[in-house]
Design a protein around this motif. Structure first.
Motif, PDB file in Angstrom:
ATOM      1  N   PHE B 180       8.170  42.841 132.623  1.00  0.00           N
ATOM      2  CA  PHE B 180       9.068  43.414 131.626  1.00  0.00           C
ATOM      3  C   PHE B 180       9.258  42.460 130.453  1.00  0.00           C
ATOM      4  O   PHE B 180       9.044  41.259 130.579  1.00  0.00           O
ATOM      5  N   SER B 181       9.607  43.010 129.313  1.00  0.00           N
ATOM      6  CA  SER B 181       9.985  42.191 128.172  1.00  0.00           C
ATOM      7  C   SER B 181      11.465  41.909 128.307  1.00  0.00           C
ATOM      8  O   SER B 181      12.193  42.671 128.935  1.00  0.00           O
ATOM      9  N   ALA B 182      11.907  40.810 127.702  1.00  0.00           N
ATOM     10  CA  ALA B 182      13.333  40.518 127.818  1.00  0.00           C
ATOM     11  C   ALA B 182      13.849  39.807 126.584  1.00  0.00           C
ATOM     12  O   ALA B 182      13.147  39.024 125.948  1.00  0.00           O
ATOM     13  N   LEU B 183      15.075  40.141 126.247  1.00  0.00           N
ATOM     14  CA  LEU B 183      15.795  39.425 125.202  1.00  0.00           C
ATOM     15  C   LEU B 183      16.885  38.661 125.918  1.00  0.00           C
ATOM     16  O   LEU B 183      17.751  39.248 126.561  1.00  0.00           O
ATOM     17  N   PHE B 184      16.820  37.338 125.838  1.00  0.00           N
ATOM     18  CA  PHE B 184      17.721  36.499 126.628  1.00  0.00           C
ATOM     19  C   PHE B 184      18.645  35.749 125.685  1.00  0.00           C
ATOM     20  O   PHE B 184      18.243  34.811 125.012  1.00  0.00           O
ATOM     21  N   VAL B 185      19.892  36.188 125.617  1.00  0.00           N
ATOM     22  CA  VAL B 185      20.853  35.532 124.737  1.00  0.00           C
ATOM     23  C   VAL B 185      21.497  34.365 125.481  1.00  0.00           C
ATOM     24  O   VAL B 185      21.916  34.504 126.631  1.00  0.00           O
ATOM     25  N   THR B 186      21.537  33.213 124.844  1.00  0.00           N
ATOM     26  CA  THR B 186      22.139  32.050 125.481  1.00  0.00           C
ATOM     27  C   THR B 186      22.595  31.069 124.398  1.00  0.00           C
ATOM     28  O   THR B 186      22.204  31.182 123.246  1.00  0.00           O
ATOM     29  N   HIS B 187      23.473  30.133 124.794  1.00  0.00           N
ATOM     30  CA  HIS B 187      23.791  29.080 123.829  1.00  0.00           C
ATOM     31  C   HIS B 187      23.308  27.738 124.361  1.00  0.00           C
ATOM     32  O   HIS B 187      23.589  26.683 123.808  1.00  0.00           O
ATOM     33  N   ASP B 188      22.549  27.817 125.455  1.00  0.00           N
ATOM     34  CA  ASP B 188      22.092  26.614 126.146  1.00  0.00           C
ATOM     35  C   ASP B 188      20.601  26.434 125.853  1.00  0.00           C
ATOM     36  O   ASP B 188      19.765  27.215 126.286  1.00  0.00           O
ATOM     37  N   LEU B 189      20.291  25.369 125.100  1.00  0.00           N
ATOM     38  CA  LEU B 189      18.905  25.165 124.658  1.00  0.00           C
ATOM     39  C   LEU B 189      17.962  24.975 125.840  1.00  0.00           C
ATOM     40  O   LEU B 189      16.851  25.521 125.850  1.00  0.00           O
ATOM     41  N   SER B 190      18.398  24.234 126.874  1.00  0.00           N
ATOM     42  CA  SER B 190      17.479  23.996 127.992  1.00  0.00           C
ATOM     43  C   SER B 190      17.223  25.285 128.769  1.00  0.00           C
ATOM     44  O   SER B 190      16.133  25.500 129.291  1.00  0.00           O
ATOM     45  N   GLU B 191      18.236  26.156 128.830  1.00  0.00           N
ATOM     46  CA  GLU B 191      18.034  27.456 129.481  1.00  0.00           C
ATOM     47  C   GLU B 191      16.995  28.261 128.705  1.00  0.00           C
ATOM     48  O   GLU B 191      16.079  28.851 129.276  1.00  0.00           O
ATOM     49  N   ALA B 192      17.133  28.267 127.363  1.00  0.00           N
ATOM     50  CA  ALA B 192      16.194  28.995 126.505  1.00  0.00           C
ATOM     51  C   ALA B 192      14.773  28.480 126.710  1.00  0.00           C
ATOM     52  O   ALA B 192      13.832  29.253 126.896  1.00  0.00           O
ATOM     53  N   VAL B 193      14.635  27.164 126.714  1.00  0.00           N
ATOM     54  CA  VAL B 193      13.310  26.553 126.844  1.00  0.00           C
ATOM     55  C   VAL B 193      12.705  26.844 128.222  1.00  0.00           C
ATOM     56  O   VAL B 193      11.512  27.009 128.366  1.00  0.00           O
ATOM     57  N   ARG B 194      13.578  26.968 129.217  1.00  0.00           N
ATOM     58  CA  ARG B 194      13.090  27.229 130.569  1.00  0.00           C
ATOM     59  C   ARG B 194      12.583  28.662 130.751  1.00  0.00           C
ATOM     60  O   ARG B 194      11.520  28.883 131.314  1.00  0.00           O
ATOM     61  N   VAL B 195      13.339  29.652 130.234  1.00  0.00           N
ATOM     62  CA  VAL B 195      13.011  31.043 130.595  1.00  0.00           C
ATOM     63  C   VAL B 195      12.111  31.774 129.598  1.00  0.00           C
ATOM     64  O   VAL B 195      11.512  32.781 129.944  1.00  0.00           O
ATOM     65  N   ALA B 196      12.033  31.287 128.346  1.00  0.00           N
ATOM     66  CA  ALA B 196      11.431  32.131 127.306  1.00  0.00           C
ATOM     67  C   ALA B 196      10.028  31.712 126.889  1.00  0.00           C
ATOM     68  O   ALA B 196       9.583  30.602 127.154  1.00  0.00           O
ATOM     69  N   HIS B 197       9.322  32.654 126.241  1.00  0.00           N
ATOM     70  CA  HIS B 197       8.049  32.359 125.580  1.00  0.00           C
ATOM     71  C   HIS B 197       8.300  31.863 124.174  1.00  0.00           C
ATOM     72  O   HIS B 197       7.516  31.106 123.612  1.00  0.00           O
ATOM     73  N   ARG B 198       9.359  32.382 123.580  1.00  0.00           N
ATOM     74  CA  ARG B 198       9.602  32.155 122.162  1.00  0.00           C
ATOM     75  C   ARG B 198      11.110  32.042 121.968  1.00  0.00           C
ATOM     76  O   ARG B 198      11.885  32.642 122.715  1.00  0.00           O
ATOM     77  N   LEU B 199      11.480  31.285 120.945  1.00  0.00           N
ATOM     78  CA  LEU B 199      12.899  31.031 120.737  1.00  0.00           C
ATOM     79  C   LEU B 199      13.283  31.434 119.315  1.00  0.00           C
ATOM     80  O   LEU B 199      12.550  31.154 118.368  1.00  0.00           O
ATOM     81  N   VAL B 200      14.372  32.141 119.174  1.00  0.00           N
ATOM     82  CA  VAL B 200      14.878  32.496 117.847  1.00  0.00           C
ATOM     83  C   VAL B 200      16.268  31.881 117.707  1.00  0.00           C
ATOM     84  O   VAL B 200      17.157  32.170 118.506  1.00  0.00           O
ATOM     85  N   LEU B 201      16.408  31.007 116.721  1.00  0.00           N
ATOM     86  CA  LEU B 201      17.679  30.319 116.530  1.00  0.00           C
ATOM     87  C   LEU B 201      18.431  30.945 115.362  1.00  0.00           C
ATOM     88  O   LEU B 201      17.928  30.987 114.241  1.00  0.00           O
ATOM     89  N   LEU B 202      19.600  31.461 115.668  1.00  0.00           N
ATOM     90  CA  LEU B 202      20.408  32.083 114.610  1.00  0.00           C
ATOM     91  C   LEU B 202      21.288  31.028 113.943  1.00  0.00           C
ATOM     92  O   LEU B 202      21.837  30.171 114.626  1.00  0.00           O
ATOM     93  N   PRO B 203      21.443  31.140 112.622  1.00  0.00           N
ATOM     94  CA  PRO B 203      22.343  30.227 111.926  1.00  0.00           C
ATOM     95  C   PRO B 203      23.780  30.690 112.133  1.00  0.00           C
ATOM     96  O   PRO B 203      24.027  31.807 112.557  1.00  0.00           O
ATOM     97  N   ARG B 204      24.719  29.794 111.839  1.00  0.00           N
ATOM     98  CA  ARG B 204      26.118  30.164 112.027  1.00  0.00           C
ATOM     99  C   ARG B 204      26.536  31.245 111.039  1.00  0.00           C
ATOM    100  O   ARG B 204      27.244  32.173 111.403  1.00  0.00           O
ATOM    101  N   ARG B 205      26.089  31.111 109.781  1.00  0.00           N
ATOM    102  CA  ARG B 205      26.484  32.091 108.773  1.00  0.00           C
ATOM    103  C   ARG B 205      25.389  33.131 108.599  1.00  0.00           C
ATOM    104  O   ARG B 205      24.211  32.840 108.774  1.00  0.00           O
ATOM    105  N   ALA B 206      25.794  34.362 108.286  1.00  0.00           N
ATOM    106  CA  ALA B 206      24.845  35.468 108.194  1.00  0.00           C
ATOM    107  C   ALA B 206      23.763  35.215 107.144  1.00  0.00           C
ATOM    108  O   ALA B 206      22.658  35.742 107.246  1.00  0.00           O
ATOM    109  N   ASP B 207      24.063  34.396 106.118  1.00  0.00           N
ATOM    110  CA  ASP B 207      23.065  34.203 105.063  1.00  0.00           C
ATOM    111  C   ASP B 207      22.237  32.938 105.282  1.00  0.00           C
ATOM    112  O   ASP B 207      21.446  32.557 104.427  1.00  0.00           O
ATOM    113  N   GLY B 208      22.407  32.258 106.434  1.00  0.00           N
ATOM    114  CA  GLY B 208      21.620  31.057 106.714  1.00  0.00           C
ATOM    115  C   GLY B 208      20.192  31.403 107.112  1.00  0.00           C
ATOM    116  O   GLY B 208      19.827  32.572 107.196  1.00  0.00           O
ATOM    117  N   THR B 209      19.376  30.374 107.352  1.00  0.00           N
ATOM    118  CA  THR B 209      17.983  30.659 107.700  1.00  0.00           C
ATOM    119  C   THR B 209      17.811  30.730 109.214  1.00  0.00           C
ATOM    120  O   THR B 209      18.443  29.998 109.966  1.00  0.00           O
TER     121      THR B 209
END
Lengths: 265, 251
Positions: B180-209
């Protein structure tokens, strides 16, 4: 097997209830010793009188009348109250509108309703039923309303994530939650129904146990008055502990599981 | 990664709560069998994206295209029905999908085994289960409907470190097994690195990069050392600074 285990435990727990009742009997006996038989017959005298009146045809007929009236009132109050309350719970506007209405209706003493019912229905069973409905309906309404209004929206979102429709969500999430709000309302309603019916019968002189109570009072037959009171209380206790509580226990078994001392099924 | 068929597309999605923009022109695409970790500081709108993708929230702008049969969501809290035993909680999604009662039993037993629940645990009510067990039940409930897309919303935040690892491995295994495909929301970088193929980092403000990084290797095959080194390297990366400065977003 599990059922018998549960039934056994339920009956066994009646001992605790019996202890409470016996404390009341002791206080009653004490008051009797002080005031004498004419003012307050002893529990034993009263029980003897109960045994005398129980098989009499007039008592059976009167109790039947009262039972039918209070059950009709109970069914109508619970049915209409729960349904409208649940519907109102879904709408904030209805909730805002209905809360003060409920407060007003609850604020009017049942005795006032009896007077009005007498004027509208005359001296018939209808006035007793109407009084019960009006006096008891707001409790069920409030229960239904609070139950629906406090439903768990997080669980609702979970069910929606599985594609559950409105009806399925209502049946599997809202109804079980609602039941825990409705039971206290229903037990209160059941108790109110008996009391209000007897009161309405007594005042409107429309037979039933209330009518007999009025006659006994006119004849200064104090043991009979006490016996009739005991009979009404026994009916109210029976409705609550033989009907509503077992039903609640069966439906809410999961609550038992969360108890810290862990008495499990 | 499986095939390259696209499973989920978010196009120029924007959302606002009470006039405050939390998301603007957000694009995301998930391919078949891909696990994407959505990471960001608290208040950056990652849960909002998940809710929009899962159809729990309608976006104010933009569109969502879903090219999958069925999805399931694992929430931050277990969200179990307290009046149902674990068995019936796992079966809940199946029941919502109209699967007959007698067919559900076998599926439940299978899923319970997958997440490490014993037959004995299945008869318990949620109140009798520990926090970790409850989250296992929630994961089993999601997997039971055989989803080809799973949304995880910070599912293991509330469990202790050791258990977290076990539950993460469980998800990685299930994703590899069932594709299955999955979207895994987390605030823990090591968790993200462990479970995912790819990482998308959201900025704090909506207009950030928005920062996107591919993570080398397959989830579950990366060594602890590699995960640790990557987390260490990214912690020092200016692009990831917001994740570690600990400030809540200013509303």
């Amino acid at each position: 097997m599990a059922f018998f285990g549960w039934a056994g435990r339920y009956l066994w727990s009646a001992w605790a209830g019996a202890c409470g009742l016996l404390c009341i009997a002791a206080a009653w006996q004490g008051a009797h010793e002080f005031y004498g038989s004419f003012i307050l017959p002893s529990p034993l005298e009263t029980l003897r009188e109960v045994a005398v009146i129980l098989p009499e045809p007039w008592f059976v007929r009167a109790a039947g009348e009262t039972a039918i009236r209070s059950l009709t009132g109970f069914a109508l109050a619970v049915g209409i109250g729960t349904l409208t309350g649940a519907v109102a719970g879904y709408s904030f506007a209805a909730m805002r509108l209905m809360r003060p209405v409920v407060t007003v209706i609850l604020g009017v003493p049942p005795i006032a309703w009896i007077v009005l019912a007498l004027i509208w229905f005359g001296s018939s069973g209808g006035s007793a039923v109407m009084t019960v409905v009006v006096a008891a309906l707001p409790i069920s309404f409030a229960g239904g309303l609070e139950g629906v209004a406090t439903r768990d929206r997080a669980l609702d979102a979970m069910a929606r994530s599985f594609g559950a429709g409105v009806w399925l969500r209502f049946r599997t999430l809202t109804v079980p939650h609602l039941i825990s709000y409705l039971f206290p309302a229903w037990t209160t309603t059941a108790g109110t129904a008996w009391k209000v019916t007897v009161m309405a019968e007594l005042l409107s002189n429309t037979g039933g146990i209330g009518g007999e109570l009025a006659t006994a009072r006119a004849l200064f037959d104090i043991p009979r008055v006490m016996a009739l009171i005991v009979a009404v209380v026994a009916f109210a206790l029976l409705t609550e502990y033989a009907l509503l509580h077992p039903l609640r226990d069966r439906l809410e078994r999961w609550r038992e599981a969360g108890l810290p001392w862990g008495v499990k099924r | 990664m499986g095939g390259q068929a696209v499973k989920l597309v978010l196009e120029r999605v924007g959302h606002a709560f009470l006039g405050r923009a939390v998301l603007e022109d957000f694009d995301l695409a998930l391919t078949d069998g891909e696990v994407v970790a959505l990471i960001g500081p608290s208040g950056c709108g990652k849960t909002t994206i998940l809710q929009i993708a899962a159809g729990l929230l309608d976006p104010l702008r933009g569109r969502v295209r879903r090219h999958y049969r069925r999805h399931a969501v694992v929430f931050q809290e277990p969200r179990l029905l307290p009046w149902l035993a674990a068995r019936d909680n796992i079966a809940y999604g199946l029941r919502m999908n109209g699967i007959a009662r007698d067919l559900r039993a076998a599926m439940v037993a299978q899923r319970a085994q997958d997440v490490g629940l014993s037959a004995h645990d299945l008869d318990k009510y949620p109140a009798e289960l520990s926090g970790g067990m409850r989250q296992r039940v929630a994961v089993a409930r999601a997997l039971a409907v055989r989803p080809d897309m799973v949304y995880f919303d910070e599912p293991f935040t509330a469990v202790d470190v050791g258990l977290k690892r076990i539950l993460q491995d469980l998800v990685i295994e299930a994703a590899a097994r069932e594709q299955f495909s999955a979207l895994f929301v987390t605030h823990d970088l090591s968790e993200a690195v462990r479970v995912a193929h790819r990482l998308v980092l959201l900025p704090r403000r909506a207009d950030g990069t928005i920062v996107e990084r591919a993570i080398a290797g397959e989830p579950g095959r990366r060594s602890e050392r590699a995960i640790f080194a990557l987390v260490e390297a990214w912690s020092a990366d200016p692009a990831f600074r917001e994740l570690f400065d600990g400030r809540e977003s200013l509303h």
